[in-house]
Design a protein around this motif. Structure first.
Motif, PDB file in Angstrom:
ATOM      1  N   VAL A 162       0.836  -1.204   0.000  1.00  0.00           N
ATOM      2  CA  VAL A 162       0.000   0.000   0.000  1.00  0.00           C
ATOM      3  C   VAL A 162       0.872   1.256   0.000  1.00  0.00           C
ATOM      4  CG1 VAL A 162      -1.895  -1.176   1.198  1.00  0.00           C
ATOM      5  CG2 VAL A 162      -0.201   0.083   2.516  1.00  0.00           C
ATOM      6  N   LYS A 163       0.295   2.340  -0.492  1.00  0.00           N
ATOM      7  CA  LYS A 163       0.989   3.631  -0.436  1.00  0.00           C
ATOM      8  C   LYS A 163       0.768   4.237   0.936  1.00  0.00           C
ATOM      9  CE  LYS A 163       0.719   5.097  -5.234  1.00  0.00           C
ATOM     10  NZ  LYS A 163       0.135   6.075  -6.173  1.00  0.00           N
ATOM     11  N   ASP A 164       1.822   4.761   1.509  1.00  0.00           N
ATOM     12  CA  ASP A 164       1.745   5.479   2.772  1.00  0.00           C
ATOM     13  C   ASP A 164       2.462   6.810   2.539  1.00  0.00           C
ATOM     14  OD1 ASP A 164       1.401   6.230   5.403  1.00  0.00           O
ATOM     15  OD2 ASP A 164       3.095   5.038   6.139  1.00  0.00           O
ATOM     16  N   LYS A 165       1.679   7.794   2.109  1.00  0.00           N
ATOM     17  CA  LYS A 165       2.219   9.089   1.681  1.00  0.00           C
ATOM     18  C   LYS A 165       3.143   8.847   0.488  1.00  0.00           C
ATOM     19  CE  LYS A 165       1.371  11.102   6.088  1.00  0.00           C
ATOM     20  NZ  LYS A 165       1.828  11.369   7.377  1.00  0.00           N
ATOM     21  N   ALA A 166       4.420   9.141   0.591  1.00  0.00           N
ATOM     22  CA  ALA A 166       5.333   8.976  -0.539  1.00  0.00           C
ATOM     23  C   ALA A 166       6.020   7.611  -0.556  1.00  0.00           C
ATOM     24  CB  ALA A 166       6.382  10.084  -0.515  1.00  0.00           C
ATOM     25  N   ARG A 167       5.783   6.801   0.480  1.00  0.00           N
ATOM     26  CA  ARG A 167       6.437   5.497   0.571  1.00  0.00           C
ATOM     27  C   ARG A 167       5.436   4.380   0.316  1.00  0.00           C
ATOM     28  NH1 ARG A 167       8.760   5.517   6.438  1.00  0.00           N
ATOM     29  NH2 ARG A 167       6.572   5.916   6.725  1.00  0.00           N
ATOM     30  N   ARG A 168       5.976   3.217   0.064  1.00  0.00           N
ATOM     31  CA  ARG A 168       5.152   2.013  -0.036  1.00  0.00           C
ATOM     32  C   ARG A 168       5.495   1.115   1.144  1.00  0.00           C
ATOM     33  NH1 ARG A 168       2.184   1.296  -4.580  1.00  0.00           N
ATOM     34  NH2 ARG A 168       2.733   2.546  -6.371  1.00  0.00           N
ATOM     35  N   LYS A 169       4.470   0.484   1.702  1.00  0.00           N
ATOM     36  CA  LYS A 169       4.729  -0.460   2.779  1.00  0.00           C
ATOM     37  C   LYS A 169       3.895  -1.708   2.564  1.00  0.00           C
ATOM     38  CE  LYS A 169       1.525   1.589   6.131  1.00  0.00           C
ATOM     39  NZ  LYS A 169       1.396   2.197   7.441  1.00  0.00           N
ATOM     40  N   THR A 170       4.321  -2.775   3.181  1.00  0.00           N
ATOM     41  CA  THR A 170       3.659  -4.062   3.041  1.00  0.00           C
ATOM     42  C   THR A 170       2.865  -4.357   4.311  1.00  0.00           C
ATOM     43  OG1 THR A 170       5.449  -4.812   1.618  1.00  0.00           O
ATOM     44  CG2 THR A 170       4.055  -6.501   2.574  1.00  0.00           C
ATOM     45  N   LEU A 171       1.585  -4.698   4.122  1.00  0.00           N
ATOM     46  CA  LEU A 171       0.714  -5.037   5.247  1.00  0.00           C
ATOM     47  C   LEU A 171       0.097  -6.412   5.004  1.00  0.00           C
ATOM     48  CD1 LEU A 171      -1.248  -1.675   5.654  1.00  0.00           C
ATOM     49  CD2 LEU A 171       0.663  -2.482   7.041  1.00  0.00           C
ATOM     50  N   THR A 172      -0.024  -7.178   6.072  1.00  0.00           N
ATOM     51  CA  THR A 172      -0.644  -8.495   5.983  1.00  0.00           C
ATOM     52  C   THR A 172      -1.966  -8.470   6.741  1.00  0.00           C
ATOM     53  OG1 THR A 172       1.515  -9.543   5.795  1.00  0.00           O
ATOM     54  CG2 THR A 172      -0.316 -10.957   6.455  1.00  0.00           C
ATOM     55  N   PHE A 173      -2.998  -9.082   6.149  1.00  0.00           N
ATOM     56  CA  PHE A 173      -4.343  -9.085   6.715  1.00  0.00           C
ATOM     57  C   PHE A 173      -4.833 -10.518   6.860  1.00  0.00           C
ATOM     58  CE2 PHE A 173      -3.742  -5.266   4.230  1.00  0.00           C
ATOM     59  CZ  PHE A 173      -4.163  -4.273   5.089  1.00  0.00           C
ATOM     60  N   GLU A 174      -5.517 -10.767   7.968  1.00  0.00           N
ATOM     61  CA  GLU A 174      -6.169 -12.060   8.160  1.00  0.00           C
ATOM     62  C   GLU A 174      -7.366 -12.118   7.214  1.00  0.00           C
ATOM     63  OE1 GLU A 174      -5.295 -14.639  10.164  1.00  0.00           O
ATOM     64  OE2 GLU A 174      -3.503 -13.490  10.701  1.00  0.00           O
ATOM     65  N   ARG A 175      -7.476 -13.190   6.440  1.00  0.00           N
ATOM     66  CA  ARG A 175      -8.583 -13.291   5.481  1.00  0.00           C
ATOM     67  C   ARG A 175      -9.934 -13.338   6.176  1.00  0.00           C
ATOM     68  NH1 ARG A 175      -6.913 -17.058   0.518  1.00  0.00           N
ATOM     69  NH2 ARG A 175      -8.998 -16.451  -0.106  1.00  0.00           N
TER      70      ARG A 175
END
Length: 157
Positions: free
Chosen positions: A132-145
């Motif tokens: 996902v985009k977080d302002k000017a950076r990209r970060k990786t997030l994991t979600f429980e289905r």
């Protein structure tokens, strides 16, 4: 009305197989006093209006020929594409969306939000990972289905 959906699925599946189309979803719903049988179909590269008409006519013919009538009430039959922002409902939908930009809504907040959009980077039986985009950076997030209320393809702006 899952029996209507199940019946229609068994009828439409062979029609779709013949033409190398896939079934995206079936709905049998009452809206504003009228019943609607909606069949959403797709194929790689997208489905055309003529292909929707082809499936609609074949399905209508088969339903009309059945006795007893599997759908006794009056209804409108709609065969269409699931659209550019098609819902992701089953494992195959998620697998086909790997690398694609998607939108998810959660039952409970995670990182202070309930809605996320990003690229689907990984997927297993219990989780999915978005970039996902977080302002000017990209970060990786994991979600429980199990915590995902809705998921669909999205258009990135």
């Amino acid at each position: 009305m899952s029996t209507v959906v199940d019946t229609v699925k068994t009828i439409v599946d062979p029609i779709l197989e013949t033409h190398h189309f896939e079934l995206a979803d079936i709905e049998f719903v009452k809206e504003g006093g009228s019943w609607y049988l909606r069949v959403y179909i797709d194929k790689p590269g997208g489905i055309t209006l003529n292909e929707c008409v082809l499936v609609s006519e074949a399905l209508s013919e088969k339903l009309d020929a059945m006795s007893p009538d599997p759908i006794p009430q009056a209804y409108f039959l709609e065969v269409s594409s699931p659209g550019a922002e098609r819902p992701l409902k089953n494992q195959r939908d998620f697998e086909n969306a790997l690398g694609e930009y998607i939108h998810i809504s959660l039952f409970k907040k995670q990182a202070g939000q309930k809605v996320f959009e990003g690229f689907l980077k990984a997927l297993d039986a219990d989780t999915l990972t978005l970039e996902v985009k977080d302002k000017a950076r990209r970060k990786t997030l994991t979600f429980e289905r199990a915590g995902i209320a809705n998921a669909r393809l999205a258009i990135e702006f």
